[in-house]
Design a protein around this motif. Structure first.
Motif: not given
Length: 263
Positions: A67-77
């Protein structure tokens, strides 16, 4: 779910020394600092941003690094700090997932307010658990149908006795056909429940049925649910004594206080 980000952060944090909570000139500076702290796995920065007792407000779900990894990916998007008066919320990704902890304007500047986020964190936790309970009831229907195909009768219990296949779940060796129901219905810790819910097979002369109720009313769930072989779920808020009422049910017979759950 992306809101598991909050629980996933626990992996990064150990006890930190007491410190004043950090304030910023703009809410964007605050949300940028949070994203940076998460990305760097910076425990001191997290406690500085959210307050030294921020862990006390989070549900004890354990670590979810995905979930942390998804947040960081979405932040970049995509990321955006939405400001409404003296309150702001961070939204990330194409779907605009919103962090449940708001940034509020104080006399010293903008800072995260964990206490204001508690209700939203709990609401999301309950919502996830209730959806999981509904899906589990549908899985129960499938499992009973599979059990009937093998045994020409319906199972009367969830977990089989040791060395037997008289319930919907039994452990299998590698290469063996799995049991109709998975091991999640047999938690390793007695009474732990499944996603905050407990389940019980109900007598039903026309086939089979099940009731599900929250392990802790108002904390892990609010609604209780019932289902039978027609695969339609009904729900009702039966109150703080949900467990007693659910365990006292002698048959599947939802009255007008039970409402159908829309698919």
């Amino acid at each position: 779910m992306k809101n598991k980000l909050l629980c996933g952060m626990v992996v990064f944090m150990m006890s930190a020394a007491a410190m004043a909570q950090q304030s910023f000139s703009t809410p964007e500076q605050a949300t940028d600092a949070l994203a940076s702290a998460i990305s760097e796995q910076n425990e001191s920065a997290m406690s500085n941003l959210l307050g030294e007792n921020w862990r006390d407000f989070l549900p004890p779900e354990g670590v979810d690094p995905d979930a942390v990894a998804r947040f960081l990916r979405d932040w970049k998007v995509r990321h955006n700090t939405v400001v409404e008066g003296n309150t702001a919320h961070l939204a990330v990704g194409d779907s605009g997932w919103q962090l449940p902890i708001p940034v509020v304007k104080t006399a010293s500047g903008w800072q995260f307010d964990m206490k204001e986020g508690v209700e939203e964190i709990l609401t999301r936790e309950i919502g996830r658990n209730e959806l999981a309970a509904i899906e589990a009831l549908h899985a129960y229907v499938d499992a009973q149908q599979n059990y009937f195909a093998l045994n020409q009768k319906y199972a009367q219990k969830i977990v089989s006795a040791d060395g037997k296949k008289d319930g919907l779940y039994w452990p299998v060796s590698p290469g063996e056909t799995p049991s109709p129901l998975g091991p999640a219905f047999s938690p390793k810790e007695p009474g732990a429940g499944y996603h905050g819910y407990r389940f019980r097979i109900l007598p039903d002369n026309n086939g089979f049925a099940m009731v599900a109720w929250p392990v802790s009313y108002g904390q892990t769930g609010v609604m209780s649910f019932v289902i039978n072989q027609n695969d339609k779920v009904y729900q009702s808020d039966i109150g703080r004594d949900s467990e007693q009422k659910a365990r006292a049910m002698t048959a599947y017979n939802p009255d007008k206080t039970w409402q159908p759950v829309e698919p």
